[in-house]
Design a protein around this motif. Structure first.
Motif, short mmCIF file in Angstrom:
data_model
loop_
_atom_site.label_atom_id
_atom_site.label_comp_id
_atom_site.label_asym_id
_atom_site.label_seq_id
_atom_site.Cartn_x
_atom_site.Cartn_y
_atom_site.Cartn_z
N ASP A 1 35.92 38.47 48.29
CA ASP A 1 36.51 39.80 48.28
C ASP A 1 36.62 40.21 46.81
N GLU B 1 39.81 41.53 45.31
CA GLU B 1 40.89 40.57 45.11
C GLU B 1 40.61 39.58 43.98
N CYS C 1 40.25 37.71 40.65
CA CYS C 1 40.95 37.86 39.37
C CYS C 1 40.12 37.31 38.20
N SER D 1 43.40 33.74 43.46
CA SER D 1 43.67 35.02 44.13
C SER D 1 43.29 34.99 45.61
N ALA E 1 40.47 34.94 47.00
CA ALA E 1 39.42 35.93 47.25
C ALA E 1 38.22 35.35 47.99
#
Length: 67
Positions: free
Chosen positions: A8, A11, A13, A59, A61
């Motif tokens: 993602d 999302e 970081c 994160s 993600a």
């Protein structure tokens, strides 16, 4: 078993953990460091790396889909 990986990017970081843990599966964009998947369906020999990268992502993600 088939394993699929997704990131993602909203999302992400840009921590680089996925690239450090699984450099054959992930890379980062030069302009902002956001991760992307190199091998969305890795072979069985890379399943453990994919799961480890997902666990270490600060994160959260990375998602590993197991079919």
């Amino acid at each position: 078993m088939t394993l699929r990986i997704s990131v993602d990017q909203a999302e992400c970081c840009a921590s680089s953990m996925c690239v450090l843990v699984a450099p054959d599966l992930f890379d980062q964009r030069d302009e902002d460091g956001i991760a992307y998947v190199l091998r969305p369906q890795p072979g069985p020999e890379q399943h453990a790396e994919a799961r480890d990268a997902a666990r270490r992502c600060p994160s959260l993600a990375i998602t590993v889909h197991e079919d």
